[in-house]
Design an enzyme around this catalytic site. Structure first.
Site, mmCIF file in Angstrom:
data_model
loop_
_atom_site.group_PDB
_atom_site.id
_atom_site.type_symbol
_atom_site.label_atom_id
_atom_site.label_comp_id
_atom_site.label_asym_id
_atom_site.label_seq_id
_atom_site.Cartn_x
_atom_site.Cartn_y
_atom_site.Cartn_z
ATOM 1 N N GLN A 36 41.924 19.181 52.943
ATOM 2 C CA GLN A 36 42.766 20.601 52.113
ATOM 3 C C GLN A 36 42.176 21.272 51.596
ATOM 4 O O GLN A 36 42.513 22.392 51.048
ATOM 5 C CB GLN A 36 44.192 20.238 52.732
ATOM 6 C CG GLN A 36 45.306 19.923 53.768
ATOM 7 C CD GLN A 36 46.421 19.184 53.351
ATOM 8 O OE1 GLN A 36 46.962 19.559 52.069
ATOM 9 N NE2 GLN A 36 47.368 18.913 54.375
ATOM 10 N N HIS A 94 47.175 18.596 49.201
ATOM 11 C CA HIS A 94 48.291 19.105 48.791
ATOM 12 C C HIS A 94 47.922 19.363 48.065
ATOM 13 O O HIS A 94 48.399 18.540 46.539
ATOM 14 C CB HIS A 94 49.280 18.387 48.259
ATOM 15 C CG HIS A 94 50.525 17.024 49.689
ATOM 16 N ND1 HIS A 94 51.352 16.466 49.766
ATOM 17 C CD2 HIS A 94 50.370 17.711 51.213
ATOM 18 C CE1 HIS A 94 51.640 16.211 50.981
ATOM 19 N NE2 HIS A 94 50.572 17.017 52.007
ATOM 20 N N GLU A 121 60.531 24.572 52.646
ATOM 21 C CA GLU A 121 61.405 24.708 51.619
ATOM 22 C C GLU A 121 60.956 25.858 51.160
ATOM 23 O O GLU A 121 59.708 25.781 50.954
ATOM 24 C CB GLU A 121 62.065 23.856 50.635
ATOM 25 C CG GLU A 121 62.405 22.841 50.748
ATOM 26 C CD GLU A 121 62.732 21.515 49.718
ATOM 27 O OE1 GLU A 121 62.125 22.440 48.351
ATOM 28 O OE2 GLU A 121 62.777 20.664 49.563
ATOM 29 N N TYR A 174 62.907 20.552 41.559
ATOM 30 C CA TYR A 174 63.447 20.850 42.743
ATOM 31 C C TYR A 174 63.500 19.739 43.454
ATOM 32 O O TYR A 174 63.195 19.875 44.898
ATOM 33 C CB TYR A 174 62.754 21.427 43.374
ATOM 34 C CG TYR A 174 62.440 23.033 42.822
ATOM 35 C CD1 TYR A 174 63.494 23.866 42.800
ATOM 36 C CD2 TYR A 174 62.187 23.499 41.283
ATOM 37 C CE1 TYR A 174 63.820 25.576 42.047
ATOM 38 C CE2 TYR A 174 62.947 24.685 40.351
ATOM 39 C CZ TYR A 174 63.435 24.876 41.272
ATOM 40 O OH TYR A 174 64.049 27.099 40.737
#
Ligand code: HEC
Length: 467
Positions: free
Chosen positions: A173, A246, A339, A349
């Site tokens: 990614q 990520h 989210e 979070y």
């Protein structure tokens, strides 16, 4: 010549046999919902060229194995072996090709509750574009993940990428990710441009894969060259990871012109809770890389002083609300836990202690969805749409949409419009669907909405139809 024929014959007959098995499996287990010629029935067509829940064989395998149970797609984990599931997904992809099914063409118009919309292909021929930034109505920059920064002049792509930008690690990614112009770009002596990307260290002496982390620089463009580069954020190298996913990012500025960017958990959820690690966080720095005096963990000796909030999995959307000045983030969750968060300084979070998602194999990550001291998302998507970029609409062309949030999704290939009032989502409408994986969505300086798509690498421009 003879041997060649024989080889070809064997290979083909082998494939055909596999295909026959898969066809039988399909007719037995799947045809009563998806139709005996894949045309659909009680469930969607599997030959219409769209894979709403992911188009790679990995996604399709997973959808068959674990089902999409809340929609009525059963899980075949117990009925079929992994091998059989693979056979079926290969067969489905092959059948789709044979049916000549192509991706649904990009629509020329869209109908929404408030507006009829014209869709124009603004730019094409990009290679996995990641983010789009406007300087003004004329000039924009777009990143390509492979490591190219391209200039756009009213949508016309300059053939030559900017030369001399930092080397990026374009694997998985990772690659060249976010780009942004300085809020004071036009002031004399400014002209700063910011880039966030996957930074790889040298290959380790023991031959281990090179380690990587998200890094942030600024520089200027002089002619076609990247110059005056300054490093604004480079995490300690001992925190770099061997993973290739990520990385988070997006670069946004608040009213004081401080800079915010996100780093995903880099595949290690526990780090999101560890304030000594850069990953799984949203960071705030000054535009020159210094730490703002009121950063929440500045006085905490074990914490990284740039951290603004933590407990994030992989935020790839950041935007400030034009009226309230609040920062919002969209983050990729695991299966069923994407989210939308309202970001406050020093706040946790909750990833991976609390989440609404499950592991990709369907097993639970955690039993709890809420916990004291951990903030709840304002909104979550189950199933996950693979939320990516967000931007609040603020312009003249769609006045009814001012202060509404545009949300792009990769897997679901859609753009949604969220009506947010007093920090709560009141309404959600899909305004674009199945045109391609949405990597960025931007409200342009001209008030048009720009949608950056992957496969094919295209930028769409949405404007209201004259009535
Ligand atoms: C009881 C009905 C039912 C059966 C049987 C069934 N499915 Fe499904 N399937 C669904 C539903 C419902 C969906 C969700 C999409 C929709 O609303 O149509 C779905 C979705 C899918 C998807 C995702 C499609 C996409 O757009 O991404 C795949 C792939 C799939 N099914 C494959 C299979 C295969 C292979 C079998 C047989 C092993 C099978 N299904 C059997 C009902 C069924």
């Amino acid at each position: 010549m003879k041997t060649l024929t024989i080889i070809v014959f064997t290979v083909c007959s082998g494939l055909a046999a596999l295909g026959q098995d898969a066809a039988k499996l399909y007719q037995t287990h799947c045809s009563h919902c998806h139709g005996n010629t894949f045309q659909g029935g009680s469930a969607k067509s599997l030959a219409d060229g769209t894979w709403q829940f992911g188009d790679t064989s990995g996604h399709i395998n997973r959808n068959i194995k674990f089902g999409i149970t809340h929609l009525g797609m059963p899980a075949y984990e117990k009925t079929l072996s992994d091998q059989q599931i693979k056979q079926i997904s290969t067969y489905l992809l092959e059948m789709q090709k044979q049916a000549g099914a192509t991706k649904s063409p990009i629509p020329e118009t869209l109908q929404t509750l408030d507006y009829d919309i014209n869709v124009e292909i603004w730019t094409e021929g990009l290679e996995v574009p990641w983010s789009l930034a406007f300087l003004d109505e004329k000039t924009a920059l777009v990143t390509e993940r492979s490591g190219r920064l391209r200039t756009l002049d009213k949508g016309r792509l300059h053939s030559k990428p900017i030369e001399g930008i930092p080397e990026v690690l374009a694997e998985g990614q990772g690659g060249l990710l976010a780009v942004a112009f300085d809020p004071d770009y036009h002031e004399e002596g400014n002209q700063w441009i910011y880039l966030a990307f996957s930074h790889g260290l040298e290959i380790q002496p023991n031959g281990r894969r090179s380690l990587a982390m998200t890094k942030l620089v600024r520089g200027r463009i002089n002619g076609n060259d990247w110059t005056d580069e300054e490093t604004l954020f480079e995490a300690p190298h001992e925190t770099y990871r061997t993973t290739r996913h990520h990385y988070g990012t997006r670069i946004v500025f608040d009213e004081k012109k401080d800079l915010y960017f996100a780093i995903g958990d880099r595949g290690t959820g526990a780090h999101a809770q560890d304030l000594s690690k850069p990953n799984g966080k949203i960071h705030r720095i000054r535009r020159d890389g210094r730490i703002p005096r009121d950063n929440p963990f500045r006085r905490n000796k074990t914490a990284m002083p740039s951290i603004f909030s933590y407990g994030h999995r992989n935020p790839q959307g950041l935007a400030f609300h034009p009226q309230t000045g609040h920062l919002w983030s969209a983050e990729h969750g695991p299966l069923g836990g994407d989210e939308l968060n309202l970001i406050a300084p020093g706040t946790n979070y909750g990833w991976p202690i609390i989440t609404y998602g499950k592991n990709y194999n369907g097993t639970p990550i955690t039993d709890i969805v809420r916990k004291e001291g951990m903030e709840q998302p304002v909104w979550y998507w189950r199933p996950s749409t693979a939320v990516c970029a967000i931007d609040f609409y603020h312009g003249d062309l769609f006045p009814k949409w001012n202060n509404k949030l545009l949300v792009g999704a990769l897997k679901y290939e859609d753009v949604r419009l969220l009506d947010i009032e007093n920090g709560r989502v009141m309404h959600e409408e899909v305004i674009l669907k199945n045109a391609g994986r949405v990597r960025d969505v931007v409200c342009g300086p001209d008030g048009a909405i720009y949608v950056v798509l992957n496969n094919p690498g295209t930028i769409l421009r949405l404007t209201p139809k004259e009535d």
